[in-house]
Design an enzyme around this catalytic site. Sequence first.
Site, mmCIF file in Angstrom:
data_model
loop_
_atom_site.group_PDB
_atom_site.id
_atom_site.type_symbol
_atom_site.label_atom_id
_atom_site.label_comp_id
_atom_site.label_asym_id
_atom_site.label_seq_id
_atom_site.Cartn_x
_atom_site.Cartn_y
_atom_site.Cartn_z
ATOM 1 C CE LYS A 1 -37.986 60.849 19.864
ATOM 2 N NZ LYS A 1 -36.876 59.893 19.876
ATOM 3 C CD GLN B 1 -36.586 56.178 19.503
ATOM 4 O OE1 GLN B 1 -36.919 57.235 18.971
ATOM 5 N NE2 GLN B 1 -36.302 56.090 20.790
ATOM 6 C CG ASP C 1 -31.386 61.914 18.566
ATOM 7 O OD1 ASP C 1 -32.146 62.625 19.252
ATOM 8 O OD2 ASP C 1 -31.631 60.726 18.290
#
Length: 304
Positions: free
Chosen positions: A57, A101, A124
Amino acid sequence: MTAQSSLPNGRIIDGKALASTFFSEIKEAASTLAVKPGLAVVLVGNDPASGVYVRNKSARAEECGFESRQITMSSDVSETKLLEVIHSLNRDPRIHGVLVQLPLPPQINAKRVIEAIDPKKDVDGFHYVNAGRLAVGDLEAAFVPCTPRGVLAMLKHVIGPNLSGKHAVVVGRSNIVGKPVAALLLAENCSVSIVHSKTVNPESICRQADIVVAAVGVPCLVHSSWIKEGAIVIDVGINRVATSAGDVRLVGDVDFESVKDRASAITPVPGGVGPMTIAMLLRNTLDSAIASLKQENTEVVPGA
Ligand code: NAD
């Protein structure tokens, strides 16, 4: 765009190639902004798979000209300390997207951590505010979770912009994939069925579908007998299975070999949905940077 009816069976949707067109567009758009889009990725612990995802990412963000910040914290970090980091990223004007994460270690309440992210930076799309916006169909205001957004982009790439009237079956009902995919397809005027671990005869429901999206986490669950001739199949699953040679290989939730000749189009694993997830993360971060610039401009009070 190609019409579904004219697709030869067995067309493989190349997620890497499609994602790279998105990366080029995002890089181009980012270069025209007055600020660099800023993405902060927080990694807790040293899980190797999470480490790979986070590095990918961050690397992609840099390639697209973003400011990329990676914050790594030890696996025994307290929830208070992690929340402090999130609050400081929320306040940081150079950061437009904050991502933690998952999974997180057991001493940390993941729900509290996600709810601590400013919904305006929740790229997200897991914060309740964004999940709620998606649930009511307010797609203008919502950050849509990255994998579901990638699934929709793949379907539009194959079918064209109009999905209206298609019967879509989503296999799996998780909050991060199954439910948001179903909400997006409903907003596109599909008739949507969700099948899950308690569904009686999921195979017969899937067999009615024009579109099947599998997000289950069970290797090769969806066989050709589940698929209507000519259906489009998107395989979100990423499962590590041992080979007879003692290696590990990645397979999806769809039995690719048996389904590929029955479906009109199908995503492979790897190289299907996975690359699209990162592309959509950067797209969400770019959207956030654009929104914050617009807000700054409208906040200038004339004559002040
Ligand atoms: P999850 O475990 O949270 O949810 C799985 C869902 O599948 C549940 O809703 C469950 O009801 C359903 N299910 C389980 N067994 C079933 C069965 N036999 N029949 C029908 N439904 C069944 O998983 P998730 O987070 O949604 O992830 C699903 C898969 O997608 C995993 O393999 C994961 O690694 C992968 N994934 C990939 C990406 C990507 O970027 N490609 C992103 C997220 C998740």
